[in-house]
Design a protein around this motif. Structure first.
Motif, short mmCIF file in Angstrom:
data_model
loop_
_atom_site.label_atom_id
_atom_site.label_comp_id
_atom_site.label_asym_id
_atom_site.label_seq_id
_atom_site.Cartn_x
_atom_site.Cartn_y
_atom_site.Cartn_z
N GLU A 146 50.51 38.40 43.97
CA GLU A 146 51.32 39.62 43.90
C GLU A 146 51.62 40.14 45.30
O GLU A 146 52.76 40.54 45.60
N GLU B 244 36.75 34.53 35.86
CA GLU B 244 37.65 35.65 35.64
C GLU B 244 37.92 36.40 36.95
O GLU B 244 39.07 36.78 37.24
N LYS B 245 36.85 36.57 37.75
CA LYS B 245 37.01 37.24 39.05
C LYS B 245 37.96 36.44 39.94
O LYS B 245 38.85 37.00 40.58
N ILE C 83 32.46 34.97 34.03
CA ILE C 83 32.79 36.14 34.85
C ILE C 83 33.28 35.70 36.22
O ILE C 83 34.27 36.23 36.75
N THR D 91 41.55 36.90 38.74
CA THR D 91 42.10 38.21 39.08
C THR D 91 42.44 38.27 40.57
O THR D 91 43.52 38.74 40.95
N ALA D 92 41.52 37.77 41.42
CA ALA D 92 41.75 37.82 42.86
C ALA D 92 42.95 36.97 43.24
O ALA D 92 43.77 37.35 44.08
N GLU E 160 38.33 36.04 51.29
CA GLU E 160 37.50 36.57 50.21
C GLU E 160 37.86 35.92 48.87
O GLU E 160 36.98 35.56 48.09
N LEU F 79 35.58 33.59 46.31
CA LEU F 79 35.41 33.77 44.87
C LEU F 79 35.74 32.49 44.11
O LEU F 79 35.05 32.11 43.16
N ASN G 232 45.54 36.28 41.27
CA ASN G 232 46.75 37.00 40.85
C ASN G 232 47.11 38.08 41.85
O ASN G 232 48.29 38.29 42.14
N LEU G 233 46.06 38.76 42.36
CA LEU G 233 46.32 39.81 43.35
C LEU G 233 46.96 39.23 44.60
O LEU G 233 47.94 39.77 45.14
#
Lengths: 147, 99
Positions: B82, B71-72, B68, B75-76, B40, B44, B78-79
């Motif tokens: 993590e 940015e998505k 956008i 964020t994905a 996924e 993105l 970074n997730l």
């Protein structure tokens, strides 16, 4: 991903406000236009916003199940303002009628400027929403990290 | 359907969990979920790449869509990082164990 739902909702607001801005720009550009293809002066255009329902197109579907956020906004239509044209006495103008009056567009430039400021601020508000949504995602990713 | 927003795992648990018997099964289930998540994230990233390319070539209507998407993807990513860090941390913790 539902992680990005808030961003998607605000993105629909951005798209809608940008379209509204385009329509306002077109109105301002045509503030003195006395001819269009159908022979009338330019008519002021307006956008109609509609809420995008979470459960489908019909409003009752959302009333039955109101426990979810919606899906943002969309532009339903661009319609013409049907207020009468302004008449100005200007007998030398090529578009003047037999009595010397020219029909001018039904656009008030001050009104359009105010609308433009509103659209800009609304766009900025949506950008702020996106940044907040992004920030809470990053904050969540910081859970458990030291320092 | 009444949605209980206070449930901490709402939306995370997609299907009723079956009781897992051994560690291997649990590990495989974790790997499968990780694989899906990474696909996924990759999707993105690809979407963002495509939109950026379109923007550079002047084929894009809304500039904010490009930003956008980027940015998505960020964020994905970074997730994912993590989650990887958490898994590595757990692995190291186990390796440090003294028998």
């Amino acid at each position: 991903m539902s992680m990005f739902k808030g961003i998607d909702i605000s993105a629909s607001g951005l798209t809608a406000e940008r379209l509204r801005m385009d329509v306002i720009s077109n109105n301002i550009a045509n503030v003195n236009t006395t001819r269009t293809e159908d022979g009338d002066p330019f008519r002021r255009k307006m956008v109609i916003f509609q809420a995008r329902n979470a459960h489908g197109q019909r409003p009752y579907q959302d009333r039955i199940n109101p426990q979810e956020p919606g899906k943002g906004v969309r532009v339903n239509a661009i319609i013409e303002d049907m207020t009468p044209f302004k008449l100005e006495y200007e007998p030398n103008h090529p578009d003047a009628d037999s009595e010397g009056y020219v029909r001018r567009p039904n656009i008030n430039i001050v009104h359009e400027m105010v609308d433009m400021i509103t659209a800009t601020r609304a766009y900025e508000a949506n950008v702020t929403c996106i940044n907040s949504a992004k920030d809470i995602n990053s904050a969540a990713l910081n859970i458990g990290s030291r320092g | 359907m009444k949605i209980d927003y206070t449930h901490p795992l709402h939306g995370v648990r997609s299907k009723p969990e079956k009781p897992q018997t051994n560690a291997k099964e649990q590990w495989n289930s974790f790997l499968g979920q990780l694989q899906t998540a990474i696909t996924e994230v990759d999707q993105l990233g690809k979407e963002s790449n495509k939109l950026t390319q379109d923007a550079v070539l002047g084929r894009v209507d809304n500039l904010h869509d490009v930003m956008i998407a980027a940015e998505k993807a960020k964020t994905a990513m970074n997730l994912t990082i993590e989650v990887r860090n958490k898994a590595l941390e757990a692995y190291k913790e186990i390796m440090r164990m003294n028998f």
